[in-house]
Design a protein around this motif. Structure first.
Motif, PDB file in Angstrom:
ATOM      1  N   ALA A   5       0.853  -1.190   0.000  1.00 50.72           N
ATOM      2  CA  ALA A   5       0.000   0.000   0.000  1.00 50.72           C
ATOM      3  C   ALA A   5       0.885   1.234   0.000  1.00 50.72           C
ATOM      4  O   ALA A   5       1.985   1.214   0.538  1.00 50.72           O
ATOM      5  N   PRO A   6       0.408   2.309  -0.623  1.00 50.42           N
ATOM      6  CA  PRO A   6       1.226   3.524  -0.614  1.00 50.42           C
ATOM      7  C   PRO A   6       1.434   4.013   0.811  1.00 50.42           C
ATOM      8  O   PRO A   6       0.528   3.994   1.623  1.00 50.42           O
ATOM      9  N   GLN A   7       2.649   4.389   1.065  1.00 48.76           N
ATOM     10  CA  GLN A   7       2.995   4.832   2.401  1.00 48.76           C
ATOM     11  C   GLN A   7       2.545   6.265   2.587  1.00 48.76           C
ATOM     12  O   GLN A   7       2.867   7.142   1.795  1.00 48.76           O
ATOM     13  N   GLN A   8       1.774   6.512   3.629  1.00 46.98           N
ATOM     14  CA  GLN A   8       1.316   7.860   3.901  1.00 46.98           C
ATOM     15  C   GLN A   8       2.261   8.509   4.894  1.00 46.98           C
ATOM     16  O   GLN A   8       2.566   7.928   5.927  1.00 46.98           O
ATOM     17  N   THR A   9       2.722   9.671   4.548  1.00 46.95           N
ATOM     18  CA  THR A   9       3.619  10.389   5.447  1.00 46.95           C
ATOM     19  C   THR A   9       2.927  11.659   5.913  1.00 46.95           C
ATOM     20  O   THR A   9       2.103  12.240   5.215  1.00 46.95           O
ATOM     21  N   ILE A  10       3.283  12.042   7.088  1.00 48.32           N
ATOM     22  CA  ILE A  10       2.759  13.286   7.630  1.00 48.32           C
ATOM     23  C   ILE A  10       3.772  14.367   7.294  1.00 48.32           C
ATOM     24  O   ILE A  10       4.917  14.325   7.728  1.00 48.32           O
ATOM     25  N   GLY A  11       3.316  15.329   6.529  1.00 50.88           N
ATOM     26  CA  GLY A  11       4.205  16.396   6.092  1.00 50.88           C
ATOM     27  C   GLY A  11       4.131  17.605   7.013  1.00 50.88           C
ATOM     28  O   GLY A  11       3.303  17.679   7.927  1.00 50.88           O
TER      29      GLY A  11
END
Length: 83
Positions: A5-11
């Motif tokens: 799954a695409p990795q979600q990052t907190i920007g």
């Protein structure tokens, strides 16, 4: 075949938006507690204050215009030659 799954990052944008949102909530709650719900600032109240400030500024401007006209008239009287 491995599908991840695409990795979600907190920007940085997400963090700053969250901090601002929390700060607005705190200020709103604090204002309601200190001032009271009946005396909270509203858009209508802000508009009325702006109208009053504009009227006061116009009154001061008119008073200054009258003073300048009076001074100009007095100066014109003083410059008239005596016959």
């Amino acid at each position: 075949m491995s599908s991840s799954a695409p990795q979600q990052t907190i920007g940085l944008t997400t963090i700053s938006r969250t901090v601002v949102s929390l700060a607005v909530g705190v200020v709103h709650t604090l204002e309601r507690a200190v001032v009271g719900p009946d005396r909270m600032r509203t858009a209508q109240g802000n508009a009325w204050e702006a109208i009053c400030a504009d009227r006061a500024r116009a009154d001061r401007r008119a008073a200054l215009d009258r003073l300048v006209a009076e001074l100009a008239a007095a100066r014109a009287r003083d410059r008239q030659p005596v016959s």
